[in-house]
Scaffold this motif. Structure first.
Motif, PDB file in Angstrom:
ATOM      1  N   LYS A   1      20.237  25.964  70.515  1.00  0.00           N
ATOM      2  CA  LYS A   1      19.714  24.634  70.875  1.00  0.00           C
ATOM      3  C   LYS A   1      20.277  24.173  72.225  1.00  0.00           C
ATOM      4  O   LYS A   1      20.251  22.984  72.543  1.00  0.00           O
ATOM      5  N   PHE A   2      20.768  25.134  73.023  1.00  0.00           N
ATOM      6  CA  PHE A   2      21.415  24.802  74.291  1.00  0.00           C
ATOM      7  C   PHE A   2      20.570  23.877  75.161  1.00  0.00           C
ATOM      8  O   PHE A   2      21.019  22.821  75.598  1.00  0.00           O
TER       9      PHE A   2
ATOM     10  N   LEU B   1      20.349  18.668  77.722  1.00  0.00           N
ATOM     11  CA  LEU B   1      19.626  17.508  78.265  1.00  0.00           C
ATOM     12  C   LEU B   1      19.964  16.227  77.509  1.00  0.00           C
ATOM     13  O   LEU B   1      20.121  15.156  78.104  1.00  0.00           O
ATOM     14  N   LYS B   2      20.057  16.311  76.201  1.00  0.00           N
ATOM     15  CA  LYS B   2      20.362  15.131  75.383  1.00  0.00           C
ATOM     16  C   LYS B   2      21.740  14.570  75.729  1.00  0.00           C
ATOM     17  O   LYS B   2      21.906  13.349  75.861  1.00  0.00           O
TER      18      LYS B   2
ATOM     19  N   GLU C   1      21.594  12.724  79.039  1.00  0.00           N
ATOM     20  CA  GLU C   1      21.046  11.377  78.828  1.00  0.00           C
ATOM     21  C   GLU C   1      22.132  10.447  78.288  1.00  0.00           C
ATOM     22  O   GLU C   1      22.245   9.295  78.717  1.00  0.00           O
ATOM     23  N   LEU C   2      22.896  10.957  77.345  1.00  0.00           N
ATOM     24  CA  LEU C   2      23.924  10.158  76.693  1.00  0.00           C
ATOM     25  C   LEU C   2      25.023   9.754  77.666  1.00  0.00           C
ATOM     26  O   LEU C   2      25.422   8.582  77.712  1.00  0.00           O
ATOM     27  N   TYR C   3      25.522  10.689  78.479  1.00  0.00           N
ATOM     28  CA  TYR C   3      26.594  10.292  79.385  1.00  0.00           C
ATOM     29  C   TYR C   3      26.074   9.426  80.522  1.00  0.00           C
ATOM     30  O   TYR C   3      26.782   8.531  80.987  1.00  0.00           O
ATOM     31  N   ASN C   4      24.831   9.630  80.968  1.00  0.00           N
ATOM     32  CA  ASN C   4      24.275   8.741  81.997  1.00  0.00           C
ATOM     33  C   ASN C   4      24.116   7.317  81.470  1.00  0.00           C
ATOM     34  O   ASN C   4      24.427   6.349  82.164  1.00  0.00           O
TER      35      ASN C   4
ATOM     36  N   ALA D   1      29.450  18.707  68.129  1.00  0.00           N
ATOM     37  CA  ALA D   1      29.275  17.686  69.163  1.00  0.00           C
ATOM     38  C   ALA D   1      28.532  16.474  68.602  1.00  0.00           C
ATOM     39  O   ALA D   1      28.944  15.327  68.831  1.00  0.00           O
ATOM     40  N   ILE D   2      27.469  16.710  67.856  1.00  0.00           N
ATOM     41  CA  ILE D   2      26.701  15.611  67.265  1.00  0.00           C
ATOM     42  C   ILE D   2      27.572  14.830  66.281  1.00  0.00           C
ATOM     43  O   ILE D   2      27.533  13.593  66.248  1.00  0.00           O
TER      44      ILE D   2
END
Length: 159
Positions: A47-48, A53-54, A57-60, A105-106
């Protein structure tokens, strides 16, 4: 302005208490941001592409919120924390080191929301009680966004 009001017309004591709590949120977000950045860099597995990308988005998004929180503290007339030592000492979110598993991570992200959401709800109540609509609107937006993310990340884990 009354002598107990700050420049934007809010009670000085309430604004001081809100600023202290906002600094806690700022510290938590800094560690949340650093974790998301690390997940982005270190993710591996089938699922790299999706997770890479997810996490970006989260850190931005976290970076935007960090700036909004710091600017809100300044607007209230106080100083945002701005050293790593301050953040690491105050944050209830702890650094997640060398996490490359998407599932791990999730799970760490969800643990972060278990810290952020209750603190944002506390700030929402405090800001409502002191007629601080600026802080109240920020917290309301954050809570709404993050409740949806908790649902989505939990669905990803099939929990």
């Amino acid at each position: 302005m009354g002598k107990n009001l700050n420049q934007i017309g809010l009670d000085q004591k309430a604004s001081s208490e809100l600023s202290e709590k906002l600094n806690e949120l700022l510290a938590d977000y800094q560690l949340f941001y650093m974790n998301a950045r690390g997940f982005h860099w270190n993710i591996k597995g089938h699922k790299f592409f999706e997770l890479h990308l997810k996490f970006e988005e989260l850190y931005n998004d976290s970076l935007i919120k960090i700036d909004e929180i710091a600017e809100r503290i300044l607007t209230l007339g106080f100083t945002p924390l701005h050293t790593y030592a301050d953040y690491s000492g105050l944050s209830k979110i702890k650094a997640a080191k060398n996490v490359s598993s998407g599932t791990e991570a999730i799970k760490e992200i969800l643990k972060g929301y278990e810290v952020l959401l209750p603190l944002e709800r506390e700030l929402l109540e405090m800001s409502g009680d002191s007629n601080d609509e600026g802080t109240n609107a920020l917290m309301s937006d954050y809570i709404r966004e993050q409740e949806k993310l908790v649902w989505m990340y939990s669905a990803y884990l099939n929990e």
